[in-house]
Design a protein around this motif. Structure first.
Motif, PDB file in Angstrom:
ATOM      1  N   GLY A  10     -14.659 -46.895  -5.154  1.00 53.43           N
ATOM      2  CA  GLY A  10     -13.896 -46.458  -3.996  1.00 53.43           C
ATOM      3  C   GLY A  10     -14.616 -45.379  -3.235  1.00 53.43           C
ATOM      4  O   GLY A  10     -15.795 -45.110  -3.476  1.00 53.43           O
ATOM      5  N   LEU A  11     -13.888 -44.782  -2.310  1.00 51.64           N
ATOM      6  CA  LEU A  11     -14.412 -43.692  -1.488  1.00 51.64           C
ATOM      7  C   LEU A  11     -13.860 -42.375  -2.021  1.00 51.64           C
ATOM      8  O   LEU A  11     -12.644 -42.239  -2.213  1.00 51.64           O
ATOM      9  CB  LEU A  11     -13.984 -43.891  -0.028  1.00 51.64           C
ATOM     10  N   VAL A  12     -14.744 -41.428  -2.269  1.00 48.47           N
ATOM     11  CA  VAL A  12     -14.335 -40.150  -2.830  1.00 48.47           C
ATOM     12  C   VAL A  12     -15.172 -39.045  -2.195  1.00 48.47           C
ATOM     13  O   VAL A  12     -16.318 -39.291  -1.784  1.00 48.47           O
ATOM     14  CB  VAL A  12     -14.485 -40.161  -4.369  1.00 48.47           C
ATOM     15  N   GLN A  13     -14.611 -37.872  -2.108  1.00 50.59           N
ATOM     16  CA  GLN A  13     -15.357 -36.730  -1.579  1.00 50.59           C
ATOM     17  C   GLN A  13     -16.285 -36.159  -2.644  1.00 50.59           C
ATOM     18  O   GLN A  13     -16.029 -36.309  -3.851  1.00 50.59           O
ATOM     19  CB  GLN A  13     -14.389 -35.647  -1.103  1.00 50.59           C
ATOM     20  N   ALA A  14     -17.318 -35.517  -2.196  1.00 51.38           N
ATOM     21  CA  ALA A  14     -18.239 -34.865  -3.127  1.00 51.38           C
ATOM     22  C   ALA A  14     -17.459 -33.911  -4.031  1.00 51.38           C
ATOM     23  O   ALA A  14     -16.556 -33.207  -3.581  1.00 51.38           O
ATOM     24  CB  ALA A  14     -19.309 -34.112  -2.353  1.00 51.38           C
ATOM     25  N   SER A  17     -13.994 -37.442  -8.704  1.00 54.07           N
ATOM     26  CA  SER A  17     -14.220 -38.257  -9.896  1.00 54.07           C
ATOM     27  C   SER A  17     -13.743 -39.682  -9.679  1.00 54.07           C
ATOM     28  O   SER A  17     -12.831 -39.927  -8.880  1.00 54.07           O
ATOM     29  CB  SER A  17     -13.464 -37.666 -11.098  1.00 54.07           C
ATOM     30  N   LEU A  18     -14.364 -40.588 -10.384  1.00 52.77           N
ATOM     31  CA  LEU A  18     -13.949 -41.979 -10.448  1.00 52.77           C
ATOM     32  C   LEU A  18     -14.195 -42.493 -11.855  1.00 52.77           C
ATOM     33  O   LEU A  18     -15.100 -42.009 -12.539  1.00 52.77           O
ATOM     34  CB  LEU A  18     -14.730 -42.849  -9.462  1.00 52.77           C
ATOM     35  N   ARG A  19     -13.412 -43.494 -12.242  1.00 50.91           N
ATOM     36  CA  ARG A  19     -13.632 -44.151 -13.526  1.00 50.91           C
ATOM     37  C   ARG A  19     -13.817 -45.632 -13.279  1.00 50.91           C
ATOM     38  O   ARG A  19     -12.916 -46.306 -12.786  1.00 50.91           O
ATOM     39  CB  ARG A  19     -12.449 -43.933 -14.471  1.00 50.91           C
ATOM     40  N   LEU A  20     -14.982 -46.121 -13.618  1.00 49.94           N
ATOM     41  CA  LEU A  20     -15.293 -47.530 -13.463  1.00 49.94           C
ATOM     42  C   LEU A  20     -15.000 -48.282 -14.754  1.00 49.94           C
ATOM     43  O   LEU A  20     -15.159 -47.734 -15.844  1.00 49.94           O
ATOM     44  CB  LEU A  20     -16.755 -47.728 -13.086  1.00 49.94           C
ATOM     45  N   SER A  21     -14.595 -49.533 -14.612  1.00 49.13           N
ATOM     46  CA  SER A  21     -14.352 -50.399 -15.759  1.00 49.13           C
ATOM     47  C   SER A  21     -15.148 -51.681 -15.594  1.00 49.13           C
ATOM     48  O   SER A  21     -15.376 -52.138 -14.472  1.00 49.13           O
ATOM     49  CB  SER A  21     -12.867 -50.745 -15.876  1.00 49.13           C
ATOM     50  N   CYS A  22     -15.527 -52.258 -16.713  1.00 43.86           N
ATOM     51  CA  CYS A  22     -16.243 -53.540 -16.708  1.00 43.86           C
ATOM     52  C   CYS A  22     -15.680 -54.381 -17.838  1.00 43.86           C
ATOM     53  O   CYS A  22     -15.816 -54.017 -19.007  1.00 43.86           O
ATOM     54  CB  CYS A  22     -17.728 -53.323 -16.887  1.00 43.86           C
ATOM     55  N   ALA A  23     -15.061 -55.494 -17.475  1.00 36.90           N
ATOM     56  CA  ALA A  23     -14.508 -56.410 -18.466  1.00 36.90           C
ATOM     57  C   ALA A  23     -15.458 -57.567 -18.675  1.00 36.90           C
ATOM     58  O   ALA A  23     -15.883 -58.218 -17.711  1.00 36.90           O
ATOM     59  CB  ALA A  23     -13.153 -56.918 -17.988  1.00 36.90           C
ATOM     60  N   TYR A  82     -16.676 -48.556 -19.917  1.00 33.85           N
ATOM     61  CA  TYR A  82     -16.223 -47.658 -18.862  1.00 33.85           C
ATOM     62  C   TYR A  82     -17.338 -46.706 -18.446  1.00 33.85           C
ATOM     63  O   TYR A  82     -18.272 -46.437 -19.208  1.00 33.85           O
ATOM     64  CB  TYR A  82     -15.034 -46.821 -19.348  1.00 33.85           C
ATOM     65  N   LEU A  83     -17.202 -46.182 -17.241  1.00 31.12           N
ATOM     66  CA  LEU A  83     -18.103 -45.126 -16.779  1.00 31.12           C
ATOM     67  C   LEU A  83     -17.248 -44.079 -16.068  1.00 31.12           C
ATOM     68  O   LEU A  83     -16.728 -44.345 -14.974  1.00 31.12           O
ATOM     69  CB  LEU A  83     -19.174 -45.667 -15.836  1.00 31.12           C
ATOM     70  N   GLN A  84     -17.079 -42.943 -16.719  1.00 25.68           N
ATOM     71  CA  GLN A  84     -16.366 -41.826 -16.106  1.00 25.68           C
ATOM     72  C   GLN A  84     -17.384 -41.015 -15.321  1.00 25.68           C
ATOM     73  O   GLN A  84     -18.373 -40.544 -15.880  1.00 25.68           O
ATOM     74  CB  GLN A  84     -15.704 -40.958 -17.180  1.00 25.68           C
ATOM     75  N   MET A  85     -17.114 -40.852 -14.047  1.00 28.36           N
ATOM     76  CA  MET A  85     -18.045 -40.159 -13.166  1.00 28.36           C
ATOM     77  C   MET A  85     -17.367 -38.919 -12.595  1.00 28.36           C
ATOM     78  O   MET A  85     -16.360 -39.033 -11.884  1.00 28.36           O
ATOM     79  CB  MET A  85     -18.497 -41.087 -12.030  1.00 28.36           C
ATOM     80  N   ASN A  86     -17.894 -37.770 -12.935  1.00 29.26           N
ATOM     81  CA  ASN A  86     -17.345 -36.498 -12.461  1.00 29.26           C
ATOM     82  C   ASN A  86     -18.356 -35.783 -11.576  1.00 29.26           C
ATOM     83  O   ASN A  86     -19.550 -36.073 -11.614  1.00 29.26           O
ATOM     84  CB  ASN A  86     -16.991 -35.606 -13.652  1.00 29.26           C
ATOM     85  N   ASN A  87     -17.842 -34.844 -10.803  1.00 25.58           N
ATOM     86  CA  ASN A  87     -18.709 -34.058  -9.912  1.00 25.58           C
ATOM     87  C   ASN A  87     -19.649 -34.967  -9.107  1.00 25.58           C
ATOM     88  O   ASN A  87     -20.861 -34.761  -9.065  1.00 25.58           O
ATOM     89  CB  ASN A  87     -19.537 -33.043 -10.723  1.00 25.58           C
ATOM     90  N   LEU A  88     -19.054 -35.952  -8.478  1.00 22.32           N
ATOM     91  CA  LEU A  88     -19.843 -36.935  -7.736  1.00 22.32           C
ATOM     92  C   LEU A  88     -20.555 -36.299  -6.551  1.00 22.32           C
ATOM     93  O   LEU A  88     -20.044 -35.358  -5.914  1.00 22.32           O
ATOM     94  CB  LEU A  88     -18.947 -38.077  -7.273  1.00 22.32           C
ATOM     95  N   LYS A  89     -21.734 -36.827  -6.269  1.00 24.63           N
ATOM     96  CA  LYS A  89     -22.568 -36.339  -5.182  1.00 24.63           C
ATOM     97  C   LYS A  89     -22.836 -37.480  -4.199  1.00 24.63           C
ATOM     98  O   LYS A  89     -22.801 -38.659  -4.587  1.00 24.63           O
ATOM     99  CB  LYS A  89     -23.892 -35.826  -5.737  1.00 24.63           C
ATOM    100  N   PRO A  90     -23.137 -37.151  -2.950  1.00 27.45           N
ATOM    101  CA  PRO A  90     -23.435 -38.230  -1.986  1.00 27.45           C
ATOM    102  C   PRO A  90     -24.544 -39.162  -2.468  1.00 27.45           C
ATOM    103  O   PRO A  90     -24.502 -40.364  -2.176  1.00 27.45           O
ATOM    104  CB  PRO A  90     -23.854 -37.451  -0.733  1.00 27.45           C
ATOM    105  N   THR A 112     -19.177 -52.963  -8.081  1.00 26.84           N
ATOM    106  CA  THR A 112     -18.106 -52.220  -7.423  1.00 26.84           C
ATOM    107  C   THR A 112     -18.725 -51.091  -6.605  1.00 26.84           C
ATOM    108  O   THR A 112     -19.600 -50.373  -7.097  1.00 26.84           O
ATOM    109  CB  THR A 112     -17.079 -51.700  -8.449  1.00 26.84           C
ATOM    110  N   GLN A 113     -18.299 -50.970  -5.367  1.00 23.38           N
ATOM    111  CA  GLN A 113     -18.897 -50.002  -4.447  1.00 23.38           C
ATOM    112  C   GLN A 113     -18.331 -48.609  -4.691  1.00 23.38           C
ATOM    113  O   GLN A 113     -17.111 -48.419  -4.744  1.00 23.38           O
ATOM    114  CB  GLN A 113     -18.625 -50.417  -2.994  1.00 23.38           C
ATOM    115  N   VAL A 114     -19.233 -47.652  -4.814  1.00 19.45           N
ATOM    116  CA  VAL A 114     -18.854 -46.243  -4.897  1.00 19.45           C
ATOM    117  C   VAL A 114     -19.477 -45.532  -3.696  1.00 19.45           C
ATOM    118  O   VAL A 114     -20.687 -45.610  -3.490  1.00 19.45           O
ATOM    119  CB  VAL A 114     -19.350 -45.603  -6.210  1.00 19.45           C
ATOM    120  N   THR A 115     -18.646 -44.883  -2.924  1.00 25.15           N
ATOM    121  CA  THR A 115     -19.122 -44.145  -1.763  1.00 25.15           C
ATOM    122  C   THR A 115     -18.644 -42.702  -1.874  1.00 25.15           C
ATOM    123  O   THR A 115     -17.446 -42.455  -2.020  1.00 25.15           O
ATOM    124  CB  THR A 115     -18.605 -44.761  -0.455  1.00 25.15           C
ATOM    125  N   VAL A 116     -19.594 -41.779  -1.824  1.00 23.34           N
ATOM    126  CA  VAL A 116     -19.283 -40.365  -1.947  1.00 23.34           C
ATOM    127  C   VAL A 116     -19.595 -39.686  -0.616  1.00 23.34           C
ATOM    128  O   VAL A 116     -20.739 -39.698  -0.164  1.00 23.34           O
ATOM    129  CB  VAL A 116     -20.079 -39.709  -3.085  1.00 23.34           C
TER     130      VAL A 116
END
Length: 118
Positions: A10-14, A17-23, A82-90, A112-116
């Motif tokens: 998804g779209l998140v500000q710098a 956090s996002l949590r990705l899943s892969c089944a 899973y991939l827990q992503m914290n303190n995301l950067k552009p 899956t698109q991640v936009t920071v």
């Protein structure tokens, strides 16, 4: 037939956090619990690169750009990684994919698109 389905982008500000899943499904993942699984990402104009992987025993590896910010984990009962992503950067902006490690060329999913945003 092998299928890897990524979700959670998804779209998140710098700083967010996002949590990705892969089944994972299919005959090749009937022994998912012993399969080393990885997350990869491809930024615009760049090659796809390894982000992290996790062994069957839970040992992990992280690429330098994400070390200390991302955490990979797995739930073998659900054939999910899973991939827990914290303190995301552009510079984390990319399409994120899961695959085995080393990857199998015919296993890639849609990602899956991640936009920071800064």
């Amino acid at each position: 037939q092998v299928q890897l389905v990524e979700s959670g982008g998804g779209l998140v500000q710098a700083g967010g956090s996002l949590r990705l899943s892969c089944a994972a499904s299919g005959s090749s993942f009937s022994r998912f619990s012993i399969t080393v699984m990885g997350w990869y990402r491809q930024a615009p104009g760049k090659l796809r690169a390894l982000v992290a992987f996790i062994s069957s025993g839970g040992s992990t590896y992280y690429s330098d750009p994400v070390k200390g910010r991302f955490t990979i984990s797995r739930d073998n009962a659900k054939n999910t990684v899973y991939l827990q992503m914290n303190n995301l950067k552009p510079e984390d902006t990319a399409v994120y994919y899961c695959n085995t490690y080393p990857f199998r060329a015919n296993y890639w999913g849609q990602g899956t698109q991640v936009t920071v945003s800064s």
